[in-house]
Every structure is written in structure tokens, then in C-alpha cells.
Design a protein around this motif. Sequence first.
Motif, short mmCIF file in Angstrom:
data_model
loop_
_atom_site.label_atom_id
_atom_site.label_comp_id
_atom_site.label_asym_id
_atom_site.label_seq_id
_atom_site.Cartn_x
_atom_site.Cartn_y
_atom_site.Cartn_z
N THR A 14 0.70 -1.22 0.08
CA THR A 14 -0.08 0.00 -0.03
C THR A 14 0.84 1.32 -0.02
O THR A 14 0.60 2.25 -0.68
CB THR A 14 -0.90 0.07 1.24
N TRP A 15 1.92 1.13 0.79
CA TRP A 15 2.66 2.47 0.87
C TRP A 15 3.35 2.72 -0.50
O TRP A 15 3.86 3.97 -0.77
CB TRP A 15 3.95 2.38 1.97
N LEU A 16 3.63 1.75 -1.49
CA LEU A 16 4.40 1.93 -2.68
C LEU A 16 3.29 2.51 -3.45
O LEU A 16 3.70 3.55 -4.25
CB LEU A 16 4.73 0.59 -3.04
N LYS A 17 1.93 2.08 -3.42
CA LYS A 17 0.99 2.53 -4.19
C LYS A 17 0.75 4.24 -3.87
O LYS A 17 0.45 5.02 -4.79
CB LYS A 17 -0.50 1.79 -4.16
N VAL A 18 0.84 4.48 -2.57
CA VAL A 18 0.46 5.83 -2.06
C VAL A 18 1.73 6.80 -2.82
O VAL A 18 1.58 7.72 -3.18
CB VAL A 18 0.39 5.92 -0.64
N ALA A 19 2.94 6.34 -2.68
CA ALA A 19 4.26 6.98 -3.02
C ALA A 19 3.98 7.07 -4.63
O ALA A 19 4.39 8.18 -5.18
CB ALA A 19 5.55 6.23 -2.87
N TYR A 20 3.52 6.12 -5.41
CA TYR A 20 3.35 6.15 -6.83
C TYR A 20 2.41 7.30 -7.16
O TYR A 20 2.81 8.25 -7.95
CB TYR A 20 2.78 4.91 -7.29
N GLU A 21 1.34 7.50 -6.60
CA GLU A 21 0.18 8.46 -6.92
C GLU A 21 0.59 9.89 -6.36
O GLU A 21 0.15 10.97 -6.66
CB GLU A 21 -0.94 8.09 -6.29
N LEU A 22 1.84 10.08 -5.80
CA LEU A 22 2.28 11.51 -5.23
C LEU A 22 3.02 11.95 -6.42
O LEU A 22 3.27 13.15 -6.30
CB LEU A 22 3.41 11.30 -3.84
N ASN A 23 3.40 11.31 -7.32
CA ASN A 23 4.05 11.80 -8.56
C ASN A 23 2.74 12.60 -9.24
O ASN A 23 1.94 11.93 -9.81
CB ASN A 23 4.45 10.46 -9.31
N PRO A 24 3.04 13.76 -9.43
CA PRO A 24 2.08 14.53 -10.06
C PRO A 24 1.85 14.32 -11.58
O PRO A 24 0.70 14.48 -12.08
CB PRO A 24 2.78 16.23 -10.21
N LEU A 25 2.91 13.60 -12.40
CA LEU A 25 2.66 13.20 -13.60
C LEU A 25 1.51 12.16 -13.54
O LEU A 25 1.03 11.99 -14.64
CB LEU A 25 3.84 12.54 -14.19
N VAL A 26 1.38 11.44 -12.59
CA VAL A 26 0.24 10.28 -12.81
C VAL A 26 -1.11 11.02 -12.75
O VAL A 26 -2.04 10.45 -13.74
CB VAL A 26 0.26 9.58 -11.38
N GLY A 27 -1.57 12.03 -12.14
CA GLY A 27 -2.72 12.64 -12.31
C GLY A 27 -2.89 13.45 -13.71
O GLY A 27 -3.91 13.36 -14.16
N ILE A 28 -1.72 13.96 -14.11
CA ILE A 28 -1.73 14.69 -15.12
C ILE A 28 -2.08 13.86 -16.52
O ILE A 28 -2.94 14.04 -17.32
CB ILE A 28 -0.34 15.31 -15.36
N PHE A 29 -1.35 12.70 -16.65
CA PHE A 29 -1.70 11.80 -17.78
C PHE A 29 -3.06 11.21 -17.56
O PHE A 29 -3.51 10.67 -18.43
CB PHE A 29 -0.64 10.56 -17.71
N GLN A 30 -3.43 10.94 -16.21
CA GLN A 30 -5.17 10.41 -16.17
C GLN A 30 -5.93 11.46 -16.79
O GLN A 30 -6.84 11.36 -17.24
CB GLN A 30 -5.29 10.39 -14.61
N LEU A 31 -5.50 12.90 -16.56
CA LEU A 31 -6.41 13.90 -17.29
C LEU A 31 -6.34 13.85 -18.68
O LEU A 31 -7.19 14.04 -19.40
CB LEU A 31 -6.06 15.17 -16.69
N HIS A 32 -5.16 13.54 -19.22
CA HIS A 32 -5.17 13.42 -20.82
C HIS A 32 -5.92 12.19 -21.26
O HIS A 32 -6.78 12.51 -22.23
CB HIS A 32 -3.59 13.12 -21.01
N HIS A 33 -5.77 11.21 -20.54
CA HIS A 33 -6.81 9.82 -20.90
C HIS A 33 -8.14 10.28 -20.78
O HIS A 33 -8.78 9.83 -21.37
CB HIS A 33 -6.06 8.76 -20.28
N ALA A 34 -8.39 10.98 -19.88
CA ALA A 34 -9.85 11.06 -19.51
C ALA A 34 -10.49 12.07 -20.51
O ALA A 34 -11.72 12.07 -20.48
CB ALA A 34 -9.97 12.01 -18.01
N ILE A 35 -9.64 12.75 -21.42
CA ILE A 35 -10.21 13.52 -22.59
C ILE A 35 -11.35 12.61 -23.44
O ILE A 35 -12.51 12.89 -23.69
CB ILE A 35 -9.23 14.14 -23.45
N TRP A 36 -10.80 11.29 -23.53
CA TRP A 36 -11.46 10.43 -24.43
C TRP A 36 -12.21 9.28 -23.49
O TRP A 36 -13.30 8.72 -24.12
CB TRP A 36 -10.66 9.75 -25.58
N TYR A 37 -11.57 9.16 -22.44
CA TYR A 37 -12.30 7.89 -21.64
C TYR A 37 -12.68 8.50 -20.42
O TYR A 37 -11.53 8.67 -19.26
CB TYR A 37 -11.03 6.69 -21.37
N PRO A 38 -13.75 8.92 -20.03
CA PRO A 38 -14.41 9.51 -18.86
C PRO A 38 -14.08 8.78 -17.71
O PRO A 38 -13.74 9.39 -16.44
CB PRO A 38 -15.86 9.56 -18.91
#
Length: 275
Positions: free
Chosen positions: A213-237
Motif C-alpha cells: 500500500t505504501w508503494l501505491k501511495v508513493a506512486y500516486e504522489l507523482n504529479p505526472l500520474v494525475g496529469i496523464f489521467q487527465l489526458h486519458h480522461a479526454i476520451w475515456y471519462p
Amino acid sequence: MTAGVEALWSARNSLRILVKRDLAVKYQQSVLGYLWSLIEPLGMGAIYWFVFGVLYSGATRRHLGDASESYPLFLITGIFAWMWASSAINEATNALTGQARLITTMNMPRQIFPIGRVAGRFAEYAAGLPILIGIAAVYTARGKVHPGWTVLALPLAVAVQGVLLVGIALLLSALNVLMRDIERFMRLIIRVLFYATPIIYPLSLVRESGMPTWLKVAYELNPLVGIFQLHHAIWYPDEFPDARLLATTVLGSLLVLAVGWWSFRRLEPAVLKEL
């Protein structure tokens, strides 16, 4: 920082000229010119589609769900945004060392030089948007993509990514003058970030994995994770980041910008002396 932003705004014409010059120099001896900004991400997308969309199609379908029917669009969306990020970081790192004579002779905010590299690579990303929209239109016409209100995530994704890249560019460009190992070190970091960010795979693959769990939390602290989720969300809500991830991304990007700006101003006298 407010005074610095005002000085930067007053020199916006110089920034525009600098970006145009960098783009002209980059492509002046190239036959295909700006087409290279499209060929490279499209070529990368084709390679990853063959590996994960053909050779390992079963695993891809399990984790992508409905998006597996339009996996090339999923790939190209992420890779186009990644090319902007990776190229901007690479080129901004040596933005000061590569233009030492110009920096020491011109009277303008020095932040212009690393920011100019980020803006130049954004221009290449913007040039590829019609291609991306065209691919999305084909899949939408076939009924394999159903974009909704999340198409509005595009300007948000671009704004947050721009903020993050400017902060990184300011920090790395100054540090690289004082420690030339930064440029080599960042090449390794960029390779790691490519696979540590949901570009060619969905975030759900990480969340459903057996990692601690701690590694998953650390992974999502990377701002690029949310940024690329936003890019993908353009076509995939369904890929739109939840409130926690979105807040982490925005606040993290703003923090990087503040640290980068502050560090650049503190290191500027030493940087100019070294140049």
C-alpha cells in the motif's frame, strides 16, 4: 515571485522570439521539419501497440476494459503528452549552459531561457493535437470511444502540466550549471518516469496490483500520474482522476513551481558567475 512574474510578462515578446528561434534552429536542416514532432510519437505508439495490443492483447484487454477496443488512441494520447514532458525536461536542463553567451550579454529575466524550452515543446505538442483529434474522431464514429464532458479536461491537463514543467525546468537549468552531472542523471530519471507513469497502461493496473500500500501511495504522489489521467480522461471519462488524486496533482505541481522559482532566484548569482 510577483515581481519576477511581472518582469517575465514585460519580456513576453522576447520569449516569443526566443521560442521561434529555437524551433527554426531545431528544424532548419531537416527535410521533414515539424513533421518530426508527429512522426516520433506516432512511431512509438505503433511499437507499443504491437507489443501490448497484439503480442499481449489478453492482458491489455483485462485491465483496459472498453478502452482496449481503442488502445492505439489510449497510447497516442499518453505518448503525445509524454513527448512534450520528456523533451522539455531534457532541453531545459541545459537551457542555461547552452546559451551562456546570450544570457550574460542580454538584459532580460533569465527565467525566459528554460521557460522558452517548455513553451517550444508545447508548440510541438499543439501541432499534433489535430492528428490526435482525428484519430479520436475515427474511433468515435465506430462507436468504440464515447467522450463526454471530460473533453474539457484537455485545458486543465495542459495547464497543470505546463506549471509542473516550468518548475522542473527552472530548478534543473540552474542546478545543471553548478553540477553538470544533473544532465546525465536526468536521462535515467526520465526513463524511469516513463514506466512509473500511466502512459501506456491504465492506473487501475497499479491500484489492483499486489504492490504494498505504501508503494501505491508513493506512486500516486507523482504529479505526472494525475496529469496523464487527465489526458486519458479526454476520451475515456472513467479515467478522470478522483478528488484526492486531482488535488495531489494540482498542489504538487504548484509546489514544484514555487520550489523551482525560488531555487532559480537564489542560485542566479552563482549561476551567472559560473557562466
